[in-house]
Design an enzyme around this catalytic site. Structure first.
Site, PDB file in Angstrom:
ATOM      1  N   LYS A   6       8.483  -1.426  -6.118  1.00 56.26           N
ATOM      2  CA  LYS A   6       7.301  -2.051  -6.204  1.00 56.26           C
ATOM      3  C   LYS A   6       6.316  -1.323  -7.349  1.00 56.26           C
ATOM      4  CE  LYS A   6       7.281  -5.075  -3.086  1.00 56.26           C
ATOM      5  NZ  LYS A   6       7.066  -6.419  -3.198  1.00 56.26           N
TER       6      LYS A   6
ATOM      7  N   SER B 211       0.932  -1.194   0.032  1.00 59.44           N
ATOM      8  CA  SER B 211      -0.111  -0.001  -0.154  1.00 59.44           C
ATOM      9  C   SER B 211       0.885   1.307   0.051  1.00 59.44           C
ATOM     10  CB  SER B 211      -1.082   0.006   1.310  1.00 59.44           C
ATOM     11  OG  SER B 211      -0.096   0.122   2.364  1.00 59.44           O
ATOM     12  N   CYS B 212       2.183   1.054   0.168  1.00 58.89           N
ATOM     13  CA  CYS B 212       2.782   2.204   0.220  1.00 58.89           C
ATOM     14  C   CYS B 212       3.485   2.877  -1.242  1.00 58.89           C
ATOM     15  CB  CYS B 212       4.428   2.034   0.925  1.00 58.89           C
ATOM     16  SG  CYS B 212       5.421   1.143   0.121  1.00 58.89           S
TER      17      CYS B 212
ATOM     18  N   HIS C 267       8.139  -4.056  11.347  1.00 59.92           N
ATOM     19  CA  HIS C 267       7.142  -3.366  11.277  1.00 59.92           C
ATOM     20  C   HIS C 267       6.442  -3.020  12.669  1.00 59.92           C
ATOM     21  CE1 HIS C 267       7.159  -4.386   7.074  1.00 59.92           C
ATOM     22  NE2 HIS C 267       6.871  -3.214   6.761  1.00 59.92           N
TER      23      HIS C 267
ATOM     24  N   TYR D 115      11.652   1.612  -1.737  1.00 57.39           N
ATOM     25  CA  TYR D 115      10.971   0.692  -1.642  1.00 57.39           C
ATOM     26  C   TYR D 115       9.519   0.577  -2.645  1.00 57.39           C
ATOM     27  CZ  TYR D 115       7.885  -3.405   0.278  1.00 57.39           C
ATOM     28  OH  TYR D 115       6.902  -4.347   0.329  1.00 57.39           O
TER      29      TYR D 115
HETATM   30  P1  GDP Z   1       4.903   2.425   7.795  1.00 51.06           P
HETATM   31  O1  GDP Z   1       3.528   1.954   7.627  1.00 51.06           O
HETATM   32  O2  GDP Z   1       5.708   2.144   6.390  1.00 51.06           O
HETATM   33  O3  GDP Z   1       5.176   3.727   8.187  1.00 51.06           O
HETATM   34  O4  GDP Z   1       5.885   1.124   8.580  1.00 51.06           O
HETATM   35  P2  GDP Z   1       5.670   0.884  10.323  1.00 51.06           P
HETATM   36  O5  GDP Z   1       4.957  -0.351  10.637  1.00 51.06           O
HETATM   37  O6  GDP Z   1       7.354   0.988  10.389  1.00 51.06           O
HETATM   38  O7  GDP Z   1       5.290   2.113  10.934  1.00 51.06           O
HETATM   39  C1  GDP Z   1       4.148   2.568  11.226  1.00 51.06           C
HETATM   40  C2  GDP Z   1       4.012   3.784  12.254  1.00 51.06           C
HETATM   41  O8  GDP Z   1       4.101   3.131  13.577  1.00 51.06           O
HETATM   42  C3  GDP Z   1       4.829   4.852  11.806  1.00 51.06           C
HETATM   43  O9  GDP Z   1       4.192   6.152  12.271  1.00 51.06           O
HETATM   44  C4  GDP Z   1       6.165   4.436  13.146  1.00 51.06           C
HETATM   45  O10 GDP Z   1       6.605   5.627  13.524  1.00 51.06           O
HETATM   46  C5  GDP Z   1       5.235   3.866  14.052  1.00 51.06           C
HETATM   47  N1  GDP Z   1       5.874   3.056  15.236  1.00 51.06           N
HETATM   48  C6  GDP Z   1       5.608   3.273  16.637  1.00 51.06           C
HETATM   49  N2  GDP Z   1       6.365   2.523  17.092  1.00 51.06           N
HETATM   50  C7  GDP Z   1       6.882   1.851  16.224  1.00 51.06           C
HETATM   51  C8  GDP Z   1       7.983   0.755  16.484  1.00 51.06           C
HETATM   52  O11 GDP Z   1       8.402   0.110  17.321  1.00 51.06           O
HETATM   53  N3  GDP Z   1       8.536  -0.032  15.220  1.00 51.06           N
HETATM   54  C9  GDP Z   1       8.017   0.543  14.020  1.00 51.06           C
HETATM   55  N4  GDP Z   1       8.349  -0.009  12.929  1.00 51.06           N
HETATM   56  N5  GDP Z   1       7.160   1.531  13.864  1.00 51.06           N
HETATM   57  C10 GDP Z   1       6.767   2.235  14.936  1.00 51.06           C
END
Ligand code: GDP
Length: 318
Positions: free
Chosen positions: A146, A114-115, A185, A142
């Site tokens: 895609k 979805s990104c 994630h 990324y």
């Molecule tokens: P995104 O959907 O590509 O942004 O991928 P992520 O799953 O890495 O992050 C989603 C959101 O969760 C972002 O706003 C991050 O800053 C927040 N977030 C909060 N805590 C965490 C953490 O511990 N790990 C990650 N990956 N994201 C976090």
């Protein structure tokens, strides 16, 4: 009920069968009756190597290919290693699709993300917003890889007339996820952090960013069911969204995970970490029109993923 119009003996190659999406898809295909579901570990076949990928695929002659192999990671990993995310994903895609093309594989499903949609796309995001605006910076490399994959699928459809398709899953999670503290994630990353805080009796847990961004989460088994639905019923140039159509804030997600893991301390936010795109929820009306619906609720899915994490604590990725 087995479908009499389908040859369950045709070889199906799931590229990335050991990953979160690929393993769920391979399980689902086997469960639906496909007897020759082929997978290969990256230690045995480097998909970035096009010569070796060709040799492998020419030997197995798949009739269906699901391209679920990718270098994936959370916001921090994407931010830190954009050159690797771009190059690895382009190379994997080109290797597998070029080999599939040379073999004339009639059916290929490419999984995007979805990104790929513009950072400020109207929500819920429709497939038609692809390439209508600038991308989110933290995962641009990324996303561009895609988008190249989607374009490759479309180009092969046009040039060779093969019934190849692309699906765009929203943020996936589930058993076998990557729980790395920095590179995962958000959902598995927080499961691990809250679990460890509950175990050690920590007074607070830090969640990255403001907690305000909104995300949609889909269990990998629901994605797998969507993939087999698409292989049966979808044949179109446009990528198709796969998600739940509903989202929640990262702060709400953190509270849910605290509840499931039994953590009772304070939750604090770290605004020095990037938020990424403000909101990402997919319009899934085209997918639901095919008769597919997600079946695993978020709380149930988080609980199952947490259980898997606990049961596999020693071998868990990350
Ligand atoms: P995104 O959907 O590509 O942004 O991928 P992520 O799953 O890495 O992050 C989603 C959101 O969760 C972002 O706003 C991050 O800053 C927040 N977030 C909060 N805590 C965490 C953490 O511990 N790990 C990650 N990956 N994201 C976090």
């Amino acid at each position: 009920m087995p479908d009499k119009t389908i040859d369950y003996d045709q070889p199906v190659f799931v590229a990335g069968h050991a990953g979160l999406a690929g393993s769920a898809i391979a399980r689902r295909l086997r469960g639906e009756g496909f007897r020759k579901v082929i997978g290969v570990r990256s230690a045995e076949l480097e998909l970035r190597d096009s010569d070796r990928t060709w040799e492998f695929m020419a030997a197995h002659r798949p009739q269906i290919v699901v391209l679920a192999a990718a270098r994936v990671g959370g916001i921090a990993a994407n931010n830190a290693h954009p050159a690797d995310f771009l190059s690895d994903n382009l190379r994997i895609q080109v290797s597998v699709m070029d080999a599939a093309r040379r073999l004339g594989v009639p059916r290929l499903l490419f999984l995007g993300s979805s990104c790929i949609y513009p950072k400020h796309a109207p929500q819920p995001i429709r497939e038609s917003t692809l390439l209508t605006g600038p991308l989110e910076q933290t995962n641009e490399a990324y996303a561009v890889a895609k988008i190249a994959g989607i374009t490759q699928v479309r180009a092969v459809r046009r040039q060779d007339g093969l019934a190849w398709i692309s699906a765009m899953p929203t943020n996936l999670y589930g058993p076998g996820d990557n729980f790395h503290p920095e590179h995962s994630h958000v959902l598995p990353g927080l499961i691990r952090r809250f679990h460890e805080a509950a175990e050690s009796g920590a007074a607070s847990v830090t969640v990255w960013g403001s907690g305000a961004p909104r995300r949609e989460f889909l269990h990998a088994d629901d994605l797998a069911a969507a993939c087999t639905t698409l292989l049966r019923h979808y044949d179109d140039d446009d990528p198709i969204n796969v998600g739940t159509g509903s989202d929640l804030s990262i702060a709400e997600l953190a509270s849910l995970i605290a509840e499931v893991t039994g953590y009772r301390g304070e939750i604090v936010f770290d605004p020095s970490r990037p938020d990424g795109t403000p909101r990402k929820v997919l319009d899934v009306s085209r997918m639901t029109a095919l008769g597919w619906r997600p079946t695993i609720g978020l709380v149930e899915g988080i609980a199952a993923t947490y259980k898997w994490f606990l049961d596999n604590r020693e071998t868990v990725r990350g």
